[in-house]
Write an enzyme that holds these catalytic residues in place. Structure first.
Site, PDB file in Angstrom:
ATOM      1  N   SER A 141       9.040 -36.223  -4.975  1.00  0.00           N
ATOM      2  CA  SER A 141       8.413 -37.158  -5.908  1.00  0.00           C
ATOM      3  C   SER A 141       8.999 -38.546  -5.677  1.00  0.00           C
ATOM      4  O   SER A 141      10.135 -38.685  -5.218  1.00  0.00           O
ATOM      5  CB  SER A 141       8.690 -36.733  -7.352  1.00  0.00           C
ATOM      6  N   TYR A 155      14.572 -34.438 -14.171  1.00  0.00           N
ATOM      7  CA  TYR A 155      13.457 -34.345 -13.221  1.00  0.00           C
ATOM      8  C   TYR A 155      13.747 -35.164 -11.968  1.00  0.00           C
ATOM      9  O   TYR A 155      13.605 -34.668 -10.843  1.00  0.00           O
ATOM     10  CB  TYR A 155      12.168 -34.825 -13.875  1.00  0.00           C
TER      11      TYR A 155
END
Length: 250
Positions: A141, A155
């Site tokens: 990501s 995250y």
């Protein structure tokens, strides 16, 4: 090189399902894994109707059951008659401020996005090392580029760990017949992205997945997708003052 037999985890919805549709349209045989078997079977039926020449094998798999991962990968390899590419896509986006009493959400995110991704990489590379060929794709990501504060901390840390794993493997295997690609998607129109960032920066699903598949097919070592504006953000984000990063993360 055409990788004709592709395994995708987290394939029941979102980016995984969209990549499956794109690769099926290219005539590739697919092995699809996810927890939701009903959704996988519906996707298999859809692809079989749209692309009758393509073989689609499915398995229910919870990637957090680490012992089940190599078993499922091996069964799917045997069903397809081999695997040329494994796309480690399964992930979750839970998160809470660390120390706020919601540790379970952060631990689940760290486990699925990094530890379980490592289990998938172990299973894939065992297959590829045995056949001395293959392509491992890790879906990280843009959140990996800089540690993000607040509820995004776990995250971003989990995705940074995955990106570091991809970098390490790419260096290790650079002179081998095994390729490694790390993808860093920005905001792409999935349920997870809808909750994550500025709607003005969210790419349509088809555009985002087209960029992902293009980078995968080129077997780039590291790719920010879609390239605009995320390649620029990749360069700028590490240099931004902490206060700016905090505002961007809220």
């Amino acid at each position: 090189m055409t990788r004709s037999k592709i395994l995708i985890t987290g394939a029941s919805t979102g980016l995984g399902a969209a990549m499956a549709r794109d690769f099926a349209a290219k005539g590739r045989d697919l092995a699809l894994c996810a927890r939701r078997v009903d959704a996988l079977e519906a996707l298999r039926d859809e692809l079989a109707t749209a692309h009758p020449g393509v073989t689609v094998a499915v398995r229910g798999l919870d990637v957090d059951d680490h012992a089940a991962v190599p078993e499922a990968f091996g069964e799917l390899r045997d069903e397809l008659g081999g695997l040329d590419r494994v796309i480690v896509n399964a992930g979750i986006g839970k998160g809470a401020v660390i120390g706020s009493g919601r540790a379970a959400a952060n631990l689940a995110t760290a486990t699925t996005n990094f530890v379980s991704a490592l289990a998938q990489a172990e299973a894939a590379l065992a297959i590829f090392r045995a056949k001395r060929a293959g392509h491992l794709v890790l879906v990280s990501s843009m959140s990996a580029v800089r540690g993000l504060p607040g509820k995004k901390a776990a995250y971003s840390a989990s995705k940074a760990g995955l990106a570091a794993l991809g970098e390490a493997l790419a260096v290790e295997l650079a002179k081998s017949p095994i390729a490694v690609t790390t993808l860093l998607p920005g905001y792409i129109a999935t349920d997870m992205a809808a909750k994550a960032g500025d709607a003005r920066m969210v790419a349509p699903l088809d555009k985002g997945v087209t960029a992902m598949v293009r980078a995968i097919e080129r077997e780039q070592t590291r790719a920010c997708v879609p390239q605009w504006p995320w390649r620029l953000i990749d360069l700028a984000l590490p240099l931004l003052p902490a206060a700016v990063v905090t505002r961007m993360s809220t």
